[in-house]
Design a protein around this motif. Structure first.
Motif, PDB file in Angstrom:
ATOM      1  N   PRO A  51       0.425  -1.341  -0.097  1.00  0.00           N
ATOM      2  CA  PRO A  51      -0.060   0.316  -0.043  1.00  0.00           C
ATOM      3  C   PRO A  51       0.821   1.238  -0.094  1.00  0.00           C
ATOM      4  O   PRO A  51       2.043   1.449   0.409  1.00  0.00           O
ATOM      5  N   TYR A  52       0.149   2.632  -0.837  1.00  0.00           N
ATOM      6  CA  TYR A  52       1.024   4.004  -0.368  1.00  0.00           C
ATOM      7  C   TYR A  52       0.420   4.277   0.819  1.00  0.00           C
ATOM      8  O   TYR A  52      -1.036   3.882   1.717  1.00  0.00           O
ATOM      9  N   VAL A  53       0.898   4.699   1.637  1.00  0.00           N
ATOM     10  CA  VAL A  53       0.601   4.784   3.054  1.00  0.00           C
ATOM     11  C   VAL A  53       0.679   6.824   3.370  1.00  0.00           C
ATOM     12  O   VAL A  53       1.583   7.798   2.684  1.00  0.00           O
ATOM     13  N   LEU A  54      -0.001   7.219   3.964  1.00  0.00           N
ATOM     14  CA  LEU A  54      -0.506   8.931   4.312  1.00  0.00           C
ATOM     15  C   LEU A  54       0.122   9.005   5.708  1.00  0.00           C
ATOM     16  O   LEU A  54      -0.554   8.733   6.354  1.00  0.00           O
ATOM     17  N   LEU A  55       0.950   9.643   6.550  1.00  0.00           N
ATOM     18  CA  LEU A  55       1.505   9.375   7.502  1.00  0.00           C
ATOM     19  C   LEU A  55       1.585  10.721   8.029  1.00  0.00           C
ATOM     20  O   LEU A  55       2.199  11.972   7.082  1.00  0.00           O
ATOM     21  N   CYS A  56       0.773  11.220   8.993  1.00  0.00           N
ATOM     22  CA  CYS A  56       0.490  11.937   9.563  1.00  0.00           C
ATOM     23  C   CYS A  56       1.217  12.627  10.836  1.00  0.00           C
ATOM     24  O   CYS A  56       1.040  11.729  11.683  1.00  0.00           O
ATOM     25  N   ARG A  57       2.121  13.648  11.135  1.00  0.00           N
ATOM     26  CA  ARG A  57       3.310  13.652  12.700  1.00  0.00           C
ATOM     27  C   ARG A  57       2.452  14.665  13.501  1.00  0.00           C
ATOM     28  O   ARG A  57       2.241  15.856  13.040  1.00  0.00           O
ATOM     29  N   TRP A  58       1.712  14.789  14.208  1.00  0.00           N
ATOM     30  CA  TRP A  58       1.084  16.153  15.252  1.00  0.00           C
ATOM     31  C   TRP A  58       1.942  16.635  16.230  1.00  0.00           C
ATOM     32  O   TRP A  58       2.482  15.390  17.049  1.00  0.00           O
ATOM     33  N   PRO A  59       1.787  17.693  16.543  1.00  0.00           N
ATOM     34  CA  PRO A  59       3.192  18.418  17.898  1.00  0.00           C
ATOM     35  C   PRO A  59       1.415  17.626  19.048  1.00  0.00           C
ATOM     36  O   PRO A  59       0.576  17.314  19.110  1.00  0.00           O
ATOM     37  N   ALA A  60       1.994  17.981  20.321  1.00  0.00           N
ATOM     38  CA  ALA A  60       1.887  17.048  21.295  1.00  0.00           C
ATOM     39  C   ALA A  60       0.953  17.808  21.417  1.00  0.00           C
ATOM     40  O   ALA A  60      -0.089  17.359  22.725  1.00  0.00           O
ATOM     41  N   ASP A  61       0.650  19.253  21.101  1.00  0.00           N
ATOM     42  CA  ASP A  61      -0.414  19.786  22.231  1.00  0.00           C
ATOM     43  C   ASP A  61      -1.881  19.906  21.467  1.00  0.00           C
ATOM     44  O   ASP A  61      -3.118  19.382  21.839  1.00  0.00           O
ATOM     45  N   LEU A  62      -2.017  20.202  20.104  1.00  0.00           N
ATOM     46  CA  LEU A  62      -2.616  19.291  19.042  1.00  0.00           C
ATOM     47  C   LEU A  62      -2.881  17.391  19.422  1.00  0.00           C
ATOM     48  O   LEU A  62      -4.067  17.111  19.527  1.00  0.00           O
TER      49      LEU A  62
END
Length: 173
Positions: free
Chosen positions: A100-111
């Motif tokens: 598969p293709y992958v969409l990875l989102c890294r979120w800051p701690a506050d969010l």
């Protein structure tokens, strides 16, 4: 005695990190006989690996002999050690056809902290991950995420452009 390397994780692929602030992904292709909600739901299981030490630890975990297969969740709830100040969105191309293709989102701690913990939407307390059959589905999903984030006036988003030369068909983005 069985190992995960010989059962649940006998087929796996590595998706290398696009930048140092994002993880590598070890993607398992789960054999049909092991796809169960209590073990591993779905056809693929991504494991986010942030360090070389974690990669070695994961390999030992997958090779360890045990009485029965278990969920390959060694790193799933471990807190992330990679810190970011903004949302980071990355596209990962499959290393070979059929993955598969992958969409990875890294979120800051506050969010990440703003989401109710019972939803358990963040892997390693910082990432959301989606898998797609093709590049078009991935791009549409990425556009939706960007549109949603665009509604938050003070949210800065770092988009990590993909290098599609690693895609199975060799086409560029």
């Amino acid at each position: 005695m069985v190992s995960l390397s010989g059962t649940v994780a006998r087929e796996r692929a590595i998706y290398p990190r696009p930048i140092s602030a994002m993880p590598d992904i070890v993607m398992l292709r789960i054999p049909s006989e092991f796809r169960r909600p209590e073990l591993v739901p779905g056809r693929h299981h991504p494991i986010l690996v942030e360090t070389i030490e974690e990669q070695h630890e994961l390999e030992l975990f997958l090779d360890q002999e045990r009485d029965a297969p278990c969920a390959p969740d060694l790193l799933d709830t471990r807190p992330s050690t990679l810190q970011v100040e903004q949302v980071a969105i990355a596209h990962y191309a499959p290393p070979a056809a059929g993955w598969p293709y992958v969409l990875l989102c890294r979120w800051p701690a506050d969010l990440a902290a703003a989401a109710p913990e019972e939803l358990r939407i963040f892997a390693r307390g910082a990432y959301t991950i989606e898998l797609f059959e093709d590049r078009e589905q991935l791009e549409r999903a990425s556009e939706r995420v960007l549109a949603l984030l665009g509604r938050r006036r003070r949210t800065y988003v770092e988009v990590i452009p993909p290098d599609w030369s690693a895609a199975p068909d060799g086409t560029r983005h």
